[in-house]
Each structure stands twice: as structure tokens, then as C-alpha cells.
Enzyme design. Structure first.
Site, short mmCIF file in Angstrom:
data_model
loop_
_atom_site.label_atom_id
_atom_site.label_comp_id
_atom_site.label_asym_id
_atom_site.label_seq_id
_atom_site.Cartn_x
_atom_site.Cartn_y
_atom_site.Cartn_z
N ASP A 65 0.71 -1.40 0.11
CA ASP A 65 0.07 -0.12 -0.03
C ASP A 65 1.13 0.97 0.07
OD1 ASP A 65 -1.69 2.01 0.53
OD2 ASP A 65 -2.76 1.18 1.89
N HIS A 122 -5.27 0.08 1.19
CA HIS A 122 -5.74 -1.22 1.74
C HIS A 122 -6.91 -1.17 2.96
CE1 HIS A 122 -3.28 -0.57 5.37
NE2 HIS A 122 -3.67 -1.70 5.88
N GLU A 171 1.29 2.49 13.15
CA GLU A 171 0.16 2.20 12.07
C GLU A 171 -1.01 1.23 12.65
OE1 GLU A 171 -2.21 0.86 10.29
OE2 GLU A 171 -1.00 -0.22 8.63
N GLU A 211 -10.43 -3.02 15.15
CA GLU A 211 -9.26 -3.73 15.84
C GLU A 211 -8.84 -3.11 17.15
OE1 GLU A 211 -5.73 -4.05 13.32
OE2 GLU A 211 -6.70 -5.05 11.51
#
Length: 502
Positions: free
Chosen positions: A201, A441, A293, A302
């Protein structure tokens, strides 16, 4: 009549609570000891995480923060209707709008909701019917009561409360803690495919690289903590970009490869890699920069930002930098009838068979997909802005208003969520996931409406978007949309849907 009804209600409440707890008790119940010092009673709000210390403060909070008069709402139900409504609301994590709908069918709720959802729920011990009667004397024609009757009724209530607390305590002592479930989240990051997807990405990876390499004043000679380092790419950018030292942390087995990668690139003198959760490991110093990230689908999926906040508060020096330092979430309107038809209508005829039973479940899914910019039919409305240097974990569940204006005549099929991250510095960088930007992504997150709406230019969509963590799916989120479509101030459609992002 009122007096007899209250005694009967209290006796039935006690009986049902006993029955609910007895179903979970072991055959050989052990004796238990009461605590010498009783804990301060706590009242948990029905709609948020607020904990109050009195009935009055709970009622005031519900009225002020959620515009809900609990006494009026629950006091007009039967005693079992009120109990089931409270337990149902907690079990289903209902919003205020859902709660109002539940009230309409409170008396028809299943008996399973007589069982307390929280074992320490003091809200179940409040006599809402009595509070409502006191607040609305004109609604009762019961007349005066003798002091003997009042005293007897008070005794019944006290017995009920004591019995309830006894049952709660016994339930706690008899119930063995469930074994912890394995966290497959970290296992997934040991797979090389997911790292290849992120590294390939270019929008994502080059945003970090360019920010690091072009802001020497920020990184030169500084100590950096890289949380969720993966293959170590950000750590190596920092080391080459002038950082004095880098500590890289990841709880996935990928760290073994990261160590080898760092060594093979002759950066072992600057980068140290540790395996473990950043919440649990112990580092011997604080850092000038925290880089990560952490973003997931729809930004928050997440729940890795929770870990970043903990690491920031524990290891970042006063005045240190968080990279990226800001993030914003946006919502926009979409028209894509072909995708809508492909996703839903397909199930009506699958090789000659109807599989339409699947369709209702599909409406509850948040879909991560690429949405072409030609399908955007409104402005982009920012509904949540996060300062990563100061945000708290409690702020990662929220409800926010939004308003969109339609810019063409077409069919509204979905609303879409995307995000932007900001890297502020002398050389600032922006990482966007909008359909109008190069694809990443993260793609975009589509929220398909059950009923598409024919809209015209100038129509306005307004409402609330709500993000809450999914207690049943670790690291997942539940997104709720509640809104209306108006044309010249006249309502032409409305929607109220819940979506699972997992």
C-alpha cells in the site's frame, strides 16, 4: 388495591429473582460470609458507562445526558415489565431510540430477561412504580394509607433488597471465572500475506516514509517507540531518518523476522525489537516520539488505538510527538444500484433456489469495499475528530450528528465511512482513504440501507451515527445509523439500522 398490588409485586419480584439465580447455582451451595464493610452502592447508567452513587443522581444524569425520564418511562410498566426492560436494554446495549421502542413491547419481552444482566445492578431494586405514583399523585386514587401498612410494605422492600444482594453474592462465589480466550488477532499478524498487503500500500507506507525523512528536526537524535512494528519498516525509516534509537514492539511472532530484517540491514545498533503487548511489557525509559500504524477499517476497527493511548500515557515524554497526531472520520452518501443488486438481489435466485433468508443478515453487515468516486452523491461530513496526543479510551465510543446535501437526482443506496490521518510538522503529510483519493488497503466502509431512497438535488440527509465496541466480538465495532431524508423541510424517508464491523 394499590397496597395489595405493591405487596404482590414485591413478592413476585423476589420469587423471580430467586428463580433466575437458582438456575445457575451448583447442586452443593456453599455458605458465604458477608463483608464486614459494605461497598458503596453503585447505579450504572442504562445508556453509557457513567456510574452514579444514588437514585437521584442516576435519574438526573439520565434526564440531562440522555433526555430520558426513567421514572415516567419505567414507572408506568408492571414490575416485571420494568425488570425485563432494564435487563433487555443492558443485554442488547440499546440506544435511547431502541429503548423507547422496547418500552412499547415491554410486557411481551421473554421471561429470560427477568434474569439480571448485571449481577450488581442496583437499578433493579428501584421501585419505579412507587416513584411514579409519588411524582404523579393525581394519577392514583388510592387515598391515604395507615402507618402500619406503610411500615409493612417498607419491611417487604427491605427484605427484597437484602435477598437480592444475598443472591448476587452467592452467584459471585459459586461461579468460577471463565478461562481467558486466546486472542487470534495477534496470530493473524504472523502471516506474511497481511504484511505484504500493508507494505504494498504505497499511499500508506510512503506517507510515513515521507513524513519521517522530511522532518529531520523532529526525528534527529530522538528516542522512538514503534508500537505494532510488524516487519519493522517504520522503525527502519526512523533509524535512517536520523533517530538516535528505536524500540520496536509487537505481540506477534513476526517480531522474530523483524529482528532478522533489522540485523540484515545493519540497523541493530539503533533498533531493539521486543515481543509482547505494549500494555504488559516493562521498558526502562520514556520516548520523544511514539509512532504506529494503528488504523483499522472505518478507522477504529481492531481497537489498536486503545493500546496506543496506553503506551502514550505510559512511555511518551512530556511534550513528545505522536505520529500520526490527528485523525478525522467522515460520512458521505452513495448511489450504486449495481452493487446493491449484486449484494442483495442475487440471493433471491441461486441456481433456481430462493436463499432470501440470508438477506436480512446482510443488511446488518458493514461492508469493506472499494467505492468509486463517481458514486458519491453528496458532500463529505466530518463527524469525529481525534487528537491522538490527548484522546482518551472512553472517547472511542460515541454518537455524533451529521448532515449531507444531495448533489444530483438519483437513488440513495448506502452511506459510506472513510477517514483521514494527519501528520503535522514542518513538512506535513495527509493520509486519506476517501473514494476520491488513491485506493488504500483500508478501502471504504459501506453501510447499505434496507430501503434505497429516490433523492433529488438539494435533498438533505441528517441524523446520528454511533460507534460502540462489540462486547461479543473482540476488537469489533457496532455502527448505528439513525436519520431522515428531507426535501424542502418535508420528510420523505427515514432509516434506523445497526451494522457490525468485524
Amino acid at each position: 388495591q394499590w397496597y395489595q398490588r405493591r405487596v404482590q409485586a414485591n413478592n413476585l419480584r423476589l420469587a423471580m429473582l430467586q428463580e433466575a439465580y437458582s438456575s445457575e447455582s451448583s447442586d452443593n451451595e456453599e455458605e458465604y460470609l458477608e463483608e464486614d464493610t459494605p461497598e458503596e452502592e453503585q447505579f450504572f447508567c442504562l445508556f453509557c458507562d457513567m456510574v452514579l452513587t444514588s437514585t437521584e443522581s442516576l435519574m438526573g444524569h439520565s434526564q440531562k445526558s440522555h433526555k430520558v425520564d426513567l421514572v415516567s418511562a419505567l414507572g408506568q410498566l408492571s414490575f416485571y415489565g420494568a425488570i425485563k426492560t432494564i435487563n433487555y436494554t443492558r443485554a442488547k446495549t440499546c440506544s435511547v431510540l431502541e429503548f423507547n421502542e422496547v418500552l412499547k413491547r415491554a410486557e411481551q419481552l421473554e421471561d429470560e430477561f427477568m434474569k439480571p444482566h448485571r449481577s450488581d445492578d442496583s437499578l433493579l431494586m428501584i421501585d419505579f412504580e412507587e416513584l411514579f405514583r409519588r411524582n404523579n399523585p393525581a394519577s392514583s386514587s388510592n387515598g391515604d394509607f395507615s402507618s402500619a401498612k406503610v411500615e409493612f410494605l417498607q419491611g417487604q422492600l427491605e427484605k427484597l433488597q437484602q435477598a437480592y444482594m444475598d443472591l448476587v453474592e452467592r452467584s459471585r462465589s459459586d461461579t468460577a471465572p471463565a478461562p481467558p480466550k486466546p486472542d487470534h488477532y495477534f496470530e493473524s499478524y504472523a502471516n506474511y500475506t497481511i504484511h505484504a498487503e500493508m507494505l504494498e500500500d504505497k499511499v500508506r507506507t510512503e506517507a510515513y516514509r515521507d513524513y519521517i525523512y522530511n522532518n529531520k528536526a523532529i526525528f534527529d537524535g530522538k528516542d522512538v517507540l514503534d508500537v505494532g512494528c510488524g516487519t519493522g519498516i517504520l522503525s527502519m525509516f526512523c533509524a535512517v531518518g536520523g533517530a538516535g534509537s528505536v524500540v520496536a514492539v509487537d505481540n506477534s511472532k513476526i517480531v522474530q523476522k523483524a529482528k532478522s530484517i533489522v540485523k540484515s540491514n545493519n540497523l541493530s545498533s539503533k533498533i531493539n525489537v521486543f515481543e509482547g503487548k505494549v500494555e504488559e511489557i516493562s521498558l526502562d525509559r520514556k520516548f520523544d516520539i511514539l509512532i504506529s500504524e494503528w488504523m483499522g477499517y472505518g478507522l477504529l476497527f481492531e481497537c489498536m488505538l486503545d493500546s496506543i493511548i496506553i503506551a502514550r500515557d505510559k512511555y511518551l515524554k512530556q511534550g513528545g510527538h505522536v505520529v500520526p497526531n490527528r485523525a478525522s472520520m467522515f460520512i458521505t452518501a452513495v448511489s450504486d444500484e449495481a452493487s446493491y443488486h449484486k449484494r442483495f438481489s442475487y440471493w433471491n435466485n441461486v441456481y433456481g433456489f430462493s436463499m432470501s433468508e440470508i438477506i436480512p443478515d446482510l443488511y446488518n453487515e458493514a461492508v469493506v469495499e472499494v467505492v468509486g468516486k463517481d458514486h458519491i452523491i453528496s458532500n463529505h461530513c466530518g463527524f469525529k475528530h481525534l487528537d491522538i496526543s490527548t484522546v482518551k479510551v472512553s472517547e472511542l465510543e460515541f454518537s455524533r450528528p451529521f448532515q449531507l446535501e444531495i448533489n444530483t437526482s438519483t437513488t440513495l443506496t448506502s452511506l459510506l465511512v472513510h477517514f483521514t490521518c494527519f501528520f503535522d510538522g514542518e513538512f506535513s503529510t495527509v493520509l486519506e482513504t476517501s473514494p476520491e483519493s488513491p485506493t488504500t488497503h483500508w478501502l471504504q466502509t459501506s453501510l447499505y440501507l434496507k430501503c434505497p431512497v429516490a433523492v433529488c438535488e438539494g435533498d438533505v440527509i441528517s441524523g446520528l451515527i454511533e460507534f460502540n465496541k462489540n462486547s461479543n466480538v473482540k476488537r469489533g465495532y457496532i455502527i448505528r445509523l439513525d436519520g431522515v431524508v428531507k426535501r424542502e423541510n418535508s420528510e420523505i424517508a427515514k432509516f434506523d439500522q445497526q451494522f457490525y464491523l468485524h
